[in-house]
Every structure is written in C-alpha cells, then in structure tokens.
Design a protein around this motif. Structure first.
Motif, PDB file in Angstrom:
ATOM      1  N   TRP A 340       0.871  -1.187   0.000  1.00 36.00           N
ATOM      2  CA  TRP A 340       0.000   0.000   0.000  1.00 36.00           C
ATOM      3  C   TRP A 340       0.897   1.222   0.000  1.00 36.00           C
ATOM      4  CZ3 TRP A 340      -0.076   3.841   3.762  1.00 36.00           C
ATOM      5  CH2 TRP A 340      -1.110   4.782   3.668  1.00 36.00           C
ATOM      6  N   LEU A 341       0.627   2.176  -0.893  1.00 37.13           N
ATOM      7  CA  LEU A 341       1.425   3.390  -0.985  1.00 37.13           C
ATOM      8  C   LEU A 341       0.562   4.599  -0.651  1.00 37.13           C
ATOM      9  CD1 LEU A 341       3.356   2.752  -4.332  1.00 37.13           C
ATOM     10  CD2 LEU A 341       4.131   2.277  -1.994  1.00 37.13           C
ATOM     11  N   PHE A 342       1.161   5.606  -0.060  1.00 30.35           N
ATOM     12  CA  PHE A 342       0.438   6.844   0.244  1.00 30.35           C
ATOM     13  C   PHE A 342      -0.174   7.420  -1.031  1.00 30.35           C
ATOM     14  CE2 PHE A 342       3.393   6.931   3.938  1.00 30.35           C
ATOM     15  CZ  PHE A 342       2.435   6.984   4.934  1.00 30.35           C
ATOM     16  N   GLY A 343      -1.367   7.909  -0.884  1.00 25.52           N
ATOM     17  CA  GLY A 343      -2.037   8.556  -2.006  1.00 25.52           C
ATOM     18  C   GLY A 343      -2.570   7.590  -3.041  1.00 25.52           C
ATOM     19  N   GLY A 344      -2.562   6.292  -2.713  1.00 23.78           N
ATOM     20  CA  GLY A 344      -3.056   5.318  -3.676  1.00 23.78           C
ATOM     21  C   GLY A 344      -2.183   5.172  -4.901  1.00 23.78           C
ATOM     22  N   ALA A 345      -0.903   5.522  -4.765  1.00 25.57           N
ATOM     23  CA  ALA A 345       0.010   5.477  -5.911  1.00 25.57           C
ATOM     24  C   ALA A 345       0.237   4.040  -6.380  1.00 25.57           C
ATOM     25  CB  ALA A 345       1.333   6.124  -5.547  1.00 25.57           C
ATOM     26  N   THR A 346       0.623   3.905  -7.618  1.00 20.88           N
ATOM     27  CA  THR A 346       1.010   2.628  -8.206  1.00 20.88           C
ATOM     28  C   THR A 346       2.531   2.579  -8.291  1.00 20.88           C
ATOM     29  OG1 THR A 346      -1.012   2.526  -9.514  1.00 20.88           O
ATOM     30  CG2 THR A 346       0.832   1.153 -10.237  1.00 20.88           C
ATOM     31  N   PRO A 347       3.143   1.463  -7.918  1.00 23.68           N
ATOM     32  CA  PRO A 347       4.608   1.401  -7.960  1.00 23.68           C
ATOM     33  C   PRO A 347       5.156   1.647  -9.362  1.00 23.68           C
ATOM     34  CG  PRO A 347       3.705  -0.468  -6.760  1.00 23.68           C
ATOM     35  CD  PRO A 347       2.550   0.225  -7.404  1.00 23.68           C
ATOM     36  N   GLU A 348       6.154   2.536  -9.452  1.00 21.66           N
ATOM     37  CA  GLU A 348       6.834   2.682 -10.732  1.00 21.66           C
ATOM     38  C   GLU A 348       7.807   1.520 -10.907  1.00 21.66           C
ATOM     39  OE1 GLU A 348      10.253   3.683 -11.003  1.00 21.66           O
ATOM     40  OE2 GLU A 348      10.485   3.647  -8.844  1.00 21.66           O
ATOM     41  N   ARG A 349       8.507   1.474 -12.025  1.00 22.42           N
ATOM     42  CA  ARG A 349       9.244   0.277 -12.419  1.00 22.42           C
ATOM     43  C   ARG A 349      10.249  -0.192 -11.370  1.00 22.42           C
ATOM     44  NH1 ARG A 349      13.058   0.792 -17.529  1.00 22.42           N
ATOM     45  NH2 ARG A 349      14.162   2.047 -15.974  1.00 22.42           N
ATOM     46  N   ASP A 350      11.085   0.707 -10.843  1.00 23.92           N
ATOM     47  CA  ASP A 350      12.118   0.299  -9.898  1.00 23.92           C
ATOM     48  C   ASP A 350      11.512  -0.201  -8.591  1.00 23.92           C
ATOM     49  OD1 ASP A 350      14.029   0.915 -11.734  1.00 23.92           O
ATOM     50  OD2 ASP A 350      14.661   2.791 -10.793  1.00 23.92           O
ATOM     51  N   LEU A 351      10.456   0.445  -8.127  1.00 17.77           N
ATOM     52  CA  LEU A 351       9.802  -0.015  -6.906  1.00 17.77           C
ATOM     53  C   LEU A 351       9.136  -1.365  -7.138  1.00 17.77           C
ATOM     54  CD1 LEU A 351       8.851   0.181  -4.040  1.00 17.77           C
ATOM     55  CD2 LEU A 351       7.029   1.739  -4.768  1.00 17.77           C
ATOM     56  N   ALA A 352       8.487  -1.540  -8.264  1.00 19.12           N
ATOM     57  CA  ALA A 352       7.874  -2.830  -8.572  1.00 19.12           C
ATOM     58  C   ALA A 352       8.920  -3.935  -8.582  1.00 19.12           C
ATOM     59  CB  ALA A 352       7.149  -2.760  -9.913  1.00 19.12           C
TER      60      ALA A 352
END
Length: 390
Positions: A340-352
């Motif tokens: 779960w990320l703040f603001g409902g963000a979707t993981p970008e490539r490096d975080l994914a």
C-alpha cells in the motif's frame, strides 16, 4: 531542518544506499547497528536490504559465531557482530537480575539460583540441551513455583538461572534449525572474554557506536534505545564531541561535517524493511520519517488513527531515501508481497522490481515474513486485507 536531507542522511548512515553491497553480515551490523530480533524476519531483511545477503550466508555466519543473537541494550535481544558480543552482554546484564527480585518475593534466595547455575554449567559441558531436557536432568534442583509463580511469570527457577548464565556469557542459546526467525532454542556452553571496560566506559562505547549508526539523533532518542537514566546518558555522551545540527539532533563532529556537505540522491532507491529495522527502531520516531501530508493519512484499516500519531508502524515499511512511502505485509497463501502506498500510488518500475525481488527472497528462502514469533498468516490476515483495500 531540511527533512528530505536529514532522512536521506539517516538512510545513508544505515547503508541503505547500496554502499554495503557485498559486505559480510558482521560488517553490516558493525556499520549500521544491531538488528533487533524477536523471532521475526528483521535480522534477515536487515542484511538483505543493505547488502543483498541471502539466508544461507546469514545462517552460516551464526553457526560460525561471526554474528549472534544476544541480550544486550535494554536487556532486549539483538543480533550482534562478534566484536560487540562482550559489550552487548555487559550492557544487558542488569536485565537478567530483574527476575531474581520476583523470585525473592516467592521465597527463592539468590544462593539457590546460583547453585542451579552451577548445575546447568556442569550439565552443558560438551552438550547441547533444550529447556525440557535440562529440566528433566536437573530434577529437584529446579523448583516449581506453583500458581503464584505462573502469575508472576516465573513458573520455575530454571529461566532465571539460564538468563543469568547467558548474560554472563557462560552459555548461549542455539536457535532451532540455525534460524534467527524463531524462538525455539537449546543451550550450550561458551565463553565470551570480558570487555575490560567498567560499566561507565561500556555505556560511553555504546553511545559512540549509536551516534555513528544513526548519524544524528537526540539525547532522548539515545535514552530510549539504551534505557539509560538522564544522568547516565549525559555522562555517556560527554566525551563524544557531539555537534548540535538543530532541533536537538546531535552528531559526532566528523559526521556533522559530512552531513553539511551531503546532498540527497536525486533518484529514488527503494527498500522493503521490517517494522523494527534499525532505521526506525534506533530512534523510534515514526513522524520524522513521514512527509507532513502522509503523517495525517489514516492508517489502512483504522480510519480513526493517523500514521504520524503511532509510536510504531502497523505494518512493515516501504522506504525511499529514508522516507516511509508505504506499507507491506507478506501473504503466505498467495506467495506475494501485499503493498500500500500513500495517495493510492502505483509502484513505478524500480519499486515494482524491489517489491518483486523481496517477495522472491521471502518465498524461496524464508517462507514467511513474521514481525515477531507469535505473528502468523492467520493473525496477519486483517492487516493484509486492510492493505489490499487501501
């Protein structure tokens, strides 16, 4: 304070910037601080996040006594490098005396416990025994303390004796299966040479280590970690030449100069840490790792509680350059990290990629990511559901 810079500095001092790639487990713990161990995943994730160390390497280092889980600061168990074994034991020795006060109220004199200690040492000469076998072989030397003892957390006299011997460095706990993420142990003899320091000098040495591990902390932060009194904490830091960076944050003079020249990296670098990772636990100051809007965010699954108002996070943190940007748990049944990320963000490539890599490590090498020994997939289910629901 420039919190973006300060958080990145803490992250840098904790070796989460990639600088410790290829370091041994002992080198990581010496540089970044002792890893709190409560039968959960933290020691393994501490070493994986900082140096990419895999479980087999960690377990081999434990078996070789290059690192080990010992009672130390505040009497709590941490995984320490060998160079700090004696120091950690000396600092935690007072906690082993506490059960004796309870036993005294139950009519057990110290002399009885000391005789039991001698019996334990004799039994463990050349042997490794679990508590049940120890109790059986010790026979009447172990006294059962009845219902009143159970109410006071002292069902028998054996745990107090084992605690004293472990704190003295005369015996050590051997983890079941050689793994640090459980709390099942046997005991064996060993000998740890003393530090040669008096208690005041040992407290000063802990202070020196602590401020290098953190890079900057307040005296209150240090007191929480060490459990020292105000007077003892002030005496411990008196000879350290600490510089106030602002807001009461103290740093060794050489590190203060490094901090002044430090610039936060411009690109993200992510890590999935345990909730009791040293980045959080050395100072136990969750709000300092959150951006102001994130501190006001409701905790997933607990809308009446704000992220910045809790002493400890409800889940494991996702961190970018020292800032907590989200939370995670491990779903054993689905064999995946739930995030779960703040603001409902979707993981970008490096975080994914970081999430996926950590998930593979947990699935293939650990099997689970317990916060502590009594954590289980069942007890964790509500938190996993809350993270999924956002």
């Amino acid at each position: 304070m420039d919190m973006t810079k300060l958080r990145a500095w803490w992250w840098h001092r904790q070796g989460l910037d990639g600088a410790l790639g290829g370091a041994t487990p002992a080198e990581v713990l010496s540089r970044t601080g002792w890893a709190r161990s409560v039968g959960g995943v933290n020691p393994y994730l501490t070493l994986f996040a900082r140096a990419g160390v895999h479980r087999g390497t960690v377990d081999a280092a434990v078996e070789a006594l290059e690192i080990y889980e010992l009672p130390s600061a505040r009497g709590c168990t941490y995984v320490l490098p060998a160079e700090h074994f004696a120091l950690g034991l000396q600092l935690g020795r007072g906690a082993a005396e506490v059960p004796l006060r309870t036993l005294a109220r139950l009519g057990v004199e110290r002399a009885e416990i000391e005789r039991l200690c001698a019996d334990v040492v004799t039994l463990l000469d050349g042997r490794t025994l679990d508590p049940a076998k120890l109790k059986a072989e010790l026979g009447e030397a172990v006294r059962t303390l009845g219902e009143e003892g159970r109410k006071r957390g002292q069902a028998t006299t054996l745990p107090a004796a084992l605690g004293l011997l472990q704190a003295a460095g005369e015996i050590r706990r051997v983890p079941s299966g050689g793994r640090l993420d459980n709390q099942r142990y046997a005991y064996t003899r060993w000998s740890v040479p003393p530090t040669g320091l008096d208690d005041a000098a040992a407290r000063a040495e802990l202070a020196r280590l602590y401020f290098h591990w953190t890079g900057a902390a307040t005296l209150a932060h240090f007191r929480w970690f060490s459990a020292f009194t105000v007077a003892a904490a002030k005496a411990a830091v008196a000879g350290l030449d600490l510089v106030d960076l602002g807001d009461g944050l103290l740093a060794p003079a050489d590190l203060a100069a490094e901090y002044a020249a430090f610039a936060p990296p411009p690109t993200p670098r992510y890590a999935l840490l345990a909730g009791i990772d040293a980045l959080l636990l050395l100072r136990r100051d969750v709000p300092s790792l959150l951006d102001a809007p994130d501190a006001e965010c409701p905790i997933p699954g607990a809308p009446d509680r704000r992220m910045g108002m809790v002493p400890d996070l409800p889940d494991h943190p996702i961190v970018d350059r020292g800032r907590v940007i989200g939370l995670w748990q491990y779903d054993v049944a689905a064999e995946e990290v739930v995030w779960w990320l703040f603001g409902g963000a979707t993981p970008e490539r490096d975080l994914a990629a970081t999430i996926a890599r950590t998930g593979v490590y947990i699935r293939d090498e650990l099997g689970d990511a317990r916060s502590f020994s009594l954590d289980s997939p069942q007890s964790r289910a509500p938190r996993i559901a809350a993270l999924r629901a956002g």
